[in-house]
Design a protein around this motif. Structure first.
Motif, short mmCIF file in Angstrom:
data_model
loop_
_atom_site.label_atom_id
_atom_site.label_comp_id
_atom_site.label_asym_id
_atom_site.label_seq_id
_atom_site.Cartn_x
_atom_site.Cartn_y
_atom_site.Cartn_z
N ARG A 171 38.28 32.42 45.51
CA ARG A 171 39.74 32.58 45.38
C ARG A 171 40.07 34.06 45.49
O ARG A 171 39.40 34.89 44.89
CB ARG A 171 40.20 32.04 44.03
N ASP A 217 42.61 36.97 44.69
CA ASP A 217 43.74 37.35 43.84
C ASP A 217 44.40 38.58 44.44
O ASP A 217 44.00 39.72 44.16
CB ASP A 217 43.27 37.65 42.41
N SER A 245 31.85 39.52 43.28
CA SER A 245 32.08 38.40 44.20
C SER A 245 30.92 38.13 45.15
O SER A 245 30.86 37.05 45.75
CB SER A 245 33.36 38.64 45.02
N HIS A 259 35.79 34.44 42.73
CA HIS A 259 37.08 35.06 43.01
C HIS A 259 36.89 36.52 43.39
O HIS A 259 35.91 37.16 43.02
CB HIS A 259 38.02 34.93 41.81
N SER A 264 39.21 40.15 43.59
CA SER A 264 40.46 40.74 43.13
C SER A 264 40.68 42.17 43.61
O SER A 264 41.57 42.85 43.12
CB SER A 264 40.51 40.71 41.58
#
Length: 214
Positions: free
Chosen positions: A50, A52, A194, A201, A203
């Motif tokens: 994911r 962010d 990551s 995720h 970021s």
């Protein structure tokens, strides 16, 4: 797809020493056993990460002239003129899997060799200053009391992590921070997490990642 469980134990060692599909000498990449490639070699596919990313929300800020002056005074005003592009999820995912925390670089199996975002990239792409005082965080014991002392009241809906308010207590001091160095360090830290099999995720700044790799 094989999901990751904390109880999973793998012993992917090469009979001649080192790792299959990786370096024969385990001392070269000491963090390899946590890396996604370590598990991919054995057929364990990492779940989709994911991303962010909040940079696209910069265009939604409705600031007053006074607020704009304060943002510019902190030397962060350049972020507002960045031309945002659509997040290239496959590119970001591929680059996180190529990241090697031992060397802080992206490893490519072609003539390019190794690449990494630099302070020059941060300055050119994000227009953030790369010289100045370090951006260091101090612990806050009572967040509610701190927010009220800084803002005069506690907002019903928080739009940012309140611990970052401390960096803007003094606008003159905020202008002396090396924001670019903090941005690059945060990106490196995000890539370090990551690139592991467990983390799902990312970021860091996708704007910096995509533009630096083009």
């Amino acid at each position: 797809m094989v999901s990751y469980g904390v109880s999973m134990i793998m012993d992917c060692t090469h009979p001649d020493g080192g790792y299959p599909g990786g370096p024969r000498d385990p001392n070269l990449l000491q963090l390899h056993k946590d890396h996604s490639s370590y598990y991919n070699w054995e057929g364990h596919e990492k779940m989709e990460i994911r991303i962010d990313e909040r940079a696209h929300q910069l265009g939604d800020w409705n600031l007053t002239k006074k607020q704009i002056l304060l943002v510019n005074a902190s030397r962060l005003g350049g972020l507002s003129i960045i031309q945002l592009s659509q997040i290239d999820h496959p590119l970001i995912t591929d680059n996180t899997n190529r990241w090697r925390s031992e060397t802080n670089s992206l490893s490519f199996n072609i003539q390019i060799g190794e690449m990494t975002p630099t302070l020059f990239d941060v300055y050119e792409i994000l227009t953030l200053v790369v010289d100045g005082a370090p951006v260091t965080y101090r612990p806050i014991n009572d967040y509610r009391e701190y927010i009220e002392s800084q803002l005069g009241e506690v907002p019903l809906e928080a739009t940012m992590l309140t611990r970052y308010l401390q960096f803007f207590e003094d606008t003159e001091q905020a202008s002396g921070y090396a924001w670019g160095v903090a941005s690059l360090a945060y990106l490196y830290r995000s890539l370090e997490k990551s690139c592991t099999f467990k983390c799902r995720h990312f970021s860091g700044s996708t704007t910096l990642m995509q533009s630096a790799m083009e």
